[in-house]
Design a protein around this motif. Structure first.
Motif, PDB file in Angstrom:
ATOM      1  N   ALA A 106      -4.434  -8.233   2.677  1.00 55.01           N
ATOM      2  CA  ALA A 106      -5.779  -9.498   2.799  1.00 55.01           C
ATOM      3  C   ALA A 106      -5.306 -10.665   2.037  1.00 55.01           C
ATOM      4  CB  ALA A 106      -6.729  -8.779   2.009  1.00 55.01           C
ATOM      5  N   ALA A 107      -4.724 -10.531   0.933  1.00 54.98           N
ATOM      6  CA  ALA A 107      -4.158 -11.861   0.136  1.00 54.98           C
ATOM      7  C   ALA A 107      -3.016 -12.449   0.934  1.00 54.98           C
ATOM      8  CB  ALA A 107      -3.427 -11.291  -1.302  1.00 54.98           C
ATOM      9  N   ALA A 108      -2.149 -12.013   1.491  1.00 56.33           N
ATOM     10  CA  ALA A 108      -1.082 -12.668   2.396  1.00 56.33           C
ATOM     11  C   ALA A 108      -1.496 -13.171   3.687  1.00 56.33           C
ATOM     12  CB  ALA A 108       0.039 -11.441   2.770  1.00 56.33           C
ATOM     13  N   LEU A 109      -2.516 -12.502   4.278  1.00 60.47           N
ATOM     14  CA  LEU A 109      -2.951 -13.061   5.679  1.00 60.47           C
ATOM     15  C   LEU A 109      -3.963 -14.141   5.422  1.00 60.47           C
ATOM     16  CD1 LEU A 109      -3.386  -9.686   7.622  1.00 60.47           C
ATOM     17  CD2 LEU A 109      -1.409 -11.542   7.971  1.00 60.47           C
ATOM     18  N   TRP A 110      -4.589 -14.110   4.301  1.00 57.29           N
ATOM     19  CA  TRP A 110      -5.729 -15.148   4.188  1.00 57.29           C
ATOM     20  C   TRP A 110      -5.425 -16.226   3.194  1.00 57.29           C
ATOM     21  CZ3 TRP A 110      -8.250 -10.103   4.856  1.00 57.29           C
ATOM     22  CH2 TRP A 110      -8.880 -10.156   6.280  1.00 57.29           C
ATOM     23  N   GLY A 111      -3.992 -16.109   2.831  1.00 55.84           N
ATOM     24  CA  GLY A 111      -3.621 -17.329   1.973  1.00 55.84           C
ATOM     25  C   GLY A 111      -4.240 -17.237   0.778  1.00 55.84           C
ATOM     26  N   ALA A 112      -4.298 -16.318  -0.226  1.00 52.65           N
ATOM     27  CA  ALA A 112      -4.766 -16.203  -1.477  1.00 52.65           C
ATOM     28  C   ALA A 112      -4.172 -17.190  -2.435  1.00 52.65           C
ATOM     29  CB  ALA A 112      -4.404 -15.077  -2.010  1.00 52.65           C
ATOM     30  N   ASP A 150       0.412 -21.742  -2.982  1.00 57.20           N
ATOM     31  CA  ASP A 150       1.854 -21.855  -2.601  1.00 57.20           C
ATOM     32  C   ASP A 150       2.456 -20.834  -1.271  1.00 57.20           C
ATOM     33  OD1 ASP A 150       4.757 -21.975  -2.767  1.00 57.20           O
ATOM     34  OD2 ASP A 150       4.732 -21.905  -4.764  1.00 57.20           O
ATOM     35  N   ARG A 151       3.065 -21.441  -0.296  1.00 57.37           N
ATOM     36  CA  ARG A 151       3.520 -20.630   0.607  1.00 57.37           C
ATOM     37  C   ARG A 151       4.370 -19.431   0.196  1.00 57.37           C
ATOM     38  NH1 ARG A 151       4.524 -24.501   5.712  1.00 57.37           N
ATOM     39  NH2 ARG A 151       2.471 -24.934   6.240  1.00 57.37           N
ATOM     40  N   ARG A 152       5.345 -19.784  -1.028  1.00 62.43           N
ATOM     41  CA  ARG A 152       6.257 -18.760  -1.332  1.00 62.43           C
ATOM     42  C   ARG A 152       5.517 -17.583  -1.948  1.00 62.43           C
ATOM     43  NH1 ARG A 152       9.449 -22.775  -4.852  1.00 62.43           N
ATOM     44  NH2 ARG A 152       7.147 -23.457  -5.510  1.00 62.43           N
ATOM     45  N   VAL A 153       4.406 -17.733  -2.474  1.00 58.62           N
ATOM     46  CA  VAL A 153       3.561 -16.737  -3.397  1.00 58.62           C
ATOM     47  C   VAL A 153       2.933 -15.760  -2.096  1.00 58.62           C
ATOM     48  CG1 VAL A 153       1.723 -16.184  -4.573  1.00 58.62           C
ATOM     49  CG2 VAL A 153       3.060 -17.932  -5.235  1.00 58.62           C
ATOM     50  N   ASN A 154       2.402 -16.241  -1.056  1.00 57.87           N
ATOM     51  CA  ASN A 154       2.017 -15.559   0.280  1.00 57.87           C
ATOM     52  C   ASN A 154       2.960 -14.864   0.824  1.00 57.87           C
ATOM     53  OD1 ASN A 154      -0.886 -16.406  -0.263  1.00 57.87           O
ATOM     54  ND2 ASN A 154      -0.395 -18.325   0.763  1.00 57.87           N
ATOM     55  N   LEU A 155       4.095 -15.509   0.709  1.00 58.77           N
ATOM     56  CA  LEU A 155       5.291 -14.794   1.607  1.00 58.77           C
ATOM     57  C   LEU A 155       5.799 -13.536   0.558  1.00 58.77           C
ATOM     58  CD1 LEU A 155       7.544 -14.539   3.571  1.00 58.77           C
ATOM     59  CD2 LEU A 155       9.151 -16.112   2.209  1.00 58.77           C
ATOM     60  N   ALA A 156       5.590 -13.675  -0.495  1.00 59.82           N
ATOM     61  CA  ALA A 156       5.974 -12.591  -1.505  1.00 59.82           C
ATOM     62  C   ALA A 156       4.924 -11.548  -1.575  1.00 59.82           C
ATOM     63  CB  ALA A 156       6.123 -13.018  -2.982  1.00 59.82           C
ATOM     64  N   ALA A 168       5.864  -7.711  -0.258  1.00 58.26           N
ATOM     65  CA  ALA A 168       5.407  -6.593  -0.960  1.00 58.26           C
ATOM     66  C   ALA A 168       4.859  -5.697   0.037  1.00 58.26           C
ATOM     67  CB  ALA A 168       4.536  -6.821  -2.175  1.00 58.26           C
ATOM     68  N   ALA A 169       3.748  -6.048   0.907  1.00 58.09           N
ATOM     69  CA  ALA A 169       3.050  -5.266   1.798  1.00 58.09           C
ATOM     70  C   ALA A 169       3.776  -4.675   2.847  1.00 58.09           C
ATOM     71  CB  ALA A 169       2.105  -6.000   2.476  1.00 58.09           C
ATOM     72  N   ALA A 170       4.997  -5.525   3.271  1.00 59.69           N
ATOM     73  CA  ALA A 170       5.987  -4.650   4.115  1.00 59.69           C
ATOM     74  C   ALA A 170       6.877  -3.408   3.339  1.00 59.69           C
ATOM     75  CB  ALA A 170       6.862  -5.718   4.625  1.00 59.69           C
ATOM     76  N   LEU A 171       6.995  -3.710   2.231  1.00 60.24           N
ATOM     77  CA  LEU A 171       7.828  -2.695   1.396  1.00 60.24           C
ATOM     78  C   LEU A 171       7.040  -1.325   1.367  1.00 60.24           C
ATOM     79  CD1 LEU A 171       9.599  -4.901  -1.327  1.00 60.24           C
ATOM     80  CD2 LEU A 171      10.633  -3.492   0.466  1.00 60.24           C
ATOM     81  N   ALA A 172       5.608  -1.748   0.883  1.00 59.42           N
ATOM     82  CA  ALA A 172       4.516  -0.718   0.632  1.00 59.42           C
ATOM     83  C   ALA A 172       4.393   0.140   2.348  1.00 59.42           C
ATOM     84  CB  ALA A 172       3.321  -1.073   0.474  1.00 59.42           C
ATOM     85  N   ILE A 173       4.500  -0.636   3.290  1.00 57.06           N
ATOM     86  CA  ILE A 173       4.228  -0.016   4.642  1.00 57.06           C
ATOM     87  C   ILE A 173       5.851   0.962   4.745  1.00 57.06           C
ATOM     88  CG2 ILE A 173       4.379  -0.304   7.173  1.00 57.06           C
ATOM     89  CD1 ILE A 173       2.585  -2.634   6.644  1.00 57.06           C
ATOM     90  N   ALA A 174       6.996   0.377   4.668  1.00 52.56           N
ATOM     91  CA  ALA A 174       8.126   1.173   4.560  1.00 52.56           C
ATOM     92  C   ALA A 174       8.150   2.391   3.765  1.00 52.56           C
ATOM     93  CB  ALA A 174       9.191   0.020   4.322  1.00 52.56           C
ATOM     94  N   GLY A 175       7.602   2.142   2.575  1.00 48.63           N
ATOM     95  CA  GLY A 175       7.481   3.388   1.731  1.00 48.63           C
ATOM     96  C   GLY A 175       6.567   4.436   1.976  1.00 48.63           C
TER      97      GLY A 175
END
Length: 167
Positions: free
Chosen positions: A123-129, A132-138, A142-149
């Protein structure tokens, strides 16, 4: 929270939908406790849900500012990122048999932890919480790593929770 709320004479305004969700989450532990495999103390572990739920409720009701929310999200993203990468390294090196986060433990507990954190990260990444774009990318990484885990853990319940949270 209580001290700040008493001093400010405000407890977060009117009752909202998030309050109902957190209350249902806390009560769910009491509802399923009789079916737990703990014959002598079935309600003992339901205290954890109340502890986490009350902390989440206090944070939601307090109305913290954007900076504080971003610090919490950044901590969540950093914790997930470091934990998942460490687990992948340990799994690849052969020191682990299953995918386990060091601070969480058992593979199913680790997967449920990741599935619980995933909706907040997504939610934070998709809605641009963050502004700074770099924070949203991070947050997205992290969400992609959670999915992979979750996928590597092969936990069916965590997979279902992750898919349900993304829908």
């Amino acid at each position: 929270w209580l001290g700040l709320s008493l001093r400010g004479r405000g407890f977060g305004g009117p009752w909202r939908s998030v309050d109902w969700v957190l209350l249902a989450w806390c009560v769910s532990g009491l509802a399923i406790a009789p079916f737990a495999a703990l014959p002598d103390r079935p309600y003992a572990e339901s205290v954890d849900l109340w502890r986490m739920g009350l902390v989440a409720w206090a944070v939601a009701r307090r109305g913290y500012g954007e900076r504080t929310r971003l610090c919490v999200l950044g901590g969540l993203a950093a914790g997930i990122g470091v934990g998942v990468i460490e687990a992948f390294v340990r799994l690849h090196a052969g020191s682990l048999r299953d995918f386990e986060l060091h601070s969480v433990g058992h593979v199913n507990h680790s997967a449920i932890y990741l599935a619980t954190a995933l909706p907040a990260l997504m939610a934070a990444a998709l809605w641009g919480a963050a502004p700074d774009r770099r924070v949203n990318l991070a947050l997205a990484v992290a969400a992609a790593l959670a999915i992979a885990g979750i996928v590597v853990s092969e936990s069916r319940v965590a997979f279902v929770l992750a898919v349900a949270s993304l829908v």
